[in-house]
Design a protein around this motif. Structure first.
Motif, short mmCIF file in Angstrom:
data_model
loop_
_atom_site.label_atom_id
_atom_site.label_comp_id
_atom_site.label_asym_id
_atom_site.label_seq_id
_atom_site.Cartn_x
_atom_site.Cartn_y
_atom_site.Cartn_z
N VAL A 235 10.74 -1.65 -15.90
CA VAL A 235 10.39 -0.29 -15.49
C VAL A 235 9.18 -0.34 -14.54
N HIS A 236 8.16 -1.14 -14.91
CA HIS A 236 7.01 -1.30 -14.01
C HIS A 236 7.45 -1.82 -12.64
N VAL A 237 8.29 -2.86 -12.66
CA VAL A 237 8.69 -3.52 -11.41
C VAL A 237 9.57 -2.59 -10.57
N TRP A 238 10.48 -1.86 -11.21
CA TRP A 238 11.37 -0.97 -10.45
C TRP A 238 10.57 0.13 -9.75
N ILE A 239 9.57 0.69 -10.42
CA ILE A 239 8.74 1.76 -9.81
C ILE A 239 7.87 1.18 -8.69
N GLY A 240 7.33 -0.01 -8.90
CA GLY A 240 6.54 -0.68 -7.87
C GLY A 240 5.21 -0.01 -7.59
N GLY A 241 4.56 -0.43 -6.49
CA GLY A 241 3.27 0.16 -6.09
C GLY A 241 2.21 -0.04 -7.16
N GLU A 242 1.62 1.07 -7.58
CA GLU A 242 0.56 1.06 -8.59
C GLU A 242 1.00 0.35 -9.87
N MET A 243 2.26 0.51 -10.21
CA MET A 243 2.77 0.02 -11.50
C MET A 243 2.85 -1.51 -11.57
N LEU A 244 2.62 -2.19 -10.43
CA LEU A 244 2.66 -3.65 -10.43
C LEU A 244 1.31 -4.25 -10.78
#
Ligand SMILES: [Cu+2]
Length: 321
Positions: A235-244
């Motif tokens: 989920v973190h990786v799919w959203i990307g940006g800040e979530m990485l």
């Protein structure tokens, strides 16, 4: 009485309250300043919201034990993953209740597996990314309640991030998201079902290679027990940006993802009992992950994993799995 946590995609009232509460916590001065946390540059006020960003980054920098080759830290890659984030979410929920002046407010969750069951090309247009919910992607995000407006100082801004070494840094920019760049799809219902069938909660070597419920929901392993990015991590990786980044709580969707992970943990406990491992007979190399080891926070509240196992008097979910 316990508050009820519900699905943000189907409960418009809670969705709107969540957005309002996040904005209020982002504007509220915590009374703490950046220099107290060793952040370089001129000392500046830290918002209550940003204390959660600092808390998460700080925990990621604490290796458990120091120098541990498995890279276990004070919040991830080990048994503490579920209790640590449960404590963080409870403190966040209390702060939202306070600024919303609503003691009955329950943190919403995002049931990402519902969206993961859609064809990949439809996942980025799911309800959660609507302009009336979390907004869409972009660098910076340009739609929704957390969109960046360069000339508006009251617009949502990222003020605390990390450098390449994961250390806290002051920044002043918009929120970033880039959907589906290094993975094209979110986790699906089948992944949730398979994870819930696993027992025990965790087992030796208590790390990112354990084929256990904790490691599966954290997302270091696929359904075949092979090292892969899945579930929470996916989920973190799919959203990307800040979530990485270690500063991923900068994206308000962070808490919705973790609330769903917490719901999966609660669902697992409804099958297996309110049990946790390791206990205190585990060696010092597991310090920080054992049942009575304290979980600290810059918001002054502390709890042990044991104290997080039964939260039924504090909150419940509208639906377990
Ligand atoms: Cu985390």
């Amino acid at each position: 009485m316990a508050v009820v946590r519900s699905n943000i995609s189907t409960n418009a009232g809670v969705r709107d309250q969540y957005i309002e509460g996040v904005k209020l916590l982002k504007k509220e001065a915590s009374g703490r300043t950046t220099d107290e946390f060793g952040i370089p540059g001129a000392a500046r006020s830290v918002s209550t919201y940003d204390l959660f960003v600092i808390w998460h980054v700080t925990a990621m920098m604490i290796e458990t034990p120091p120098g541990n080759p498995a890279q276990r830290n004070a919040a991830h890659r080990g048994p503490i993953f579920a209790p640590w984030h449960r404590v963080m979410l409870m403190v966040f929920e209390q702060n939202l209740q306070r600024v919303l002046n609503d003691a009955n407010f329950g943190l919403p969750y995002w049931d990402w597996a519902e969206d993961g069951d859609l064809p990949p090309q439809e996942q980025s247009s799911a309800a959660i990314w609507g302009a009336n919910c979390m907004g869409g992607e972009g660098n910076p995000v340009a739609s929704g309640p957390f969109a960046f407006h360069a000339n508006d100082p009251s617009a949502f801004r990222v003020r605390i991030s990390t450098n390449i070494s994961g250390e806290l840094r002051s920044v002043n920019r918009g929120l970033r998201r880039a959907f589906g760049v290094s993975t094209d799809a979110l986790p699906r219902t089948a992944h949730v079902t398979n994870a819930l069938a696993l027992s025990p909660y965790d087992s030796p070597d208590w790390d990112a290679d354990a084929n256990t419920f904790r490691n599966r929901i954290e997302g270091w392993m696929n359904d075949d027990g092979v090292s892969a990015t899945s579930m929470h991590n996916l989920v973190h990786v799919w959203i990307g940006g800040e979530m990485l980044l270690g500063s991923s709580p900068n994206d308000p969707v962070f808490f919705l993802n973790h609330c769903n992970i917490d719901r999966l943990w609660e669902s697992w406990m409804s099958r297996n009992g309110r049990v946790y491992v390791p206990d205190m007979t585990a060696g010092a190399d597991l310090k920080g992950h054992r049942i009575d080891d304290p979980i600290g926070s810059p918001l002054g509240r502390s709890a042990t994993p044991r104290e997080t196992l039964d939260v039924s008097a504090i909150y419940e979910y509208d639906a377990l799995i």
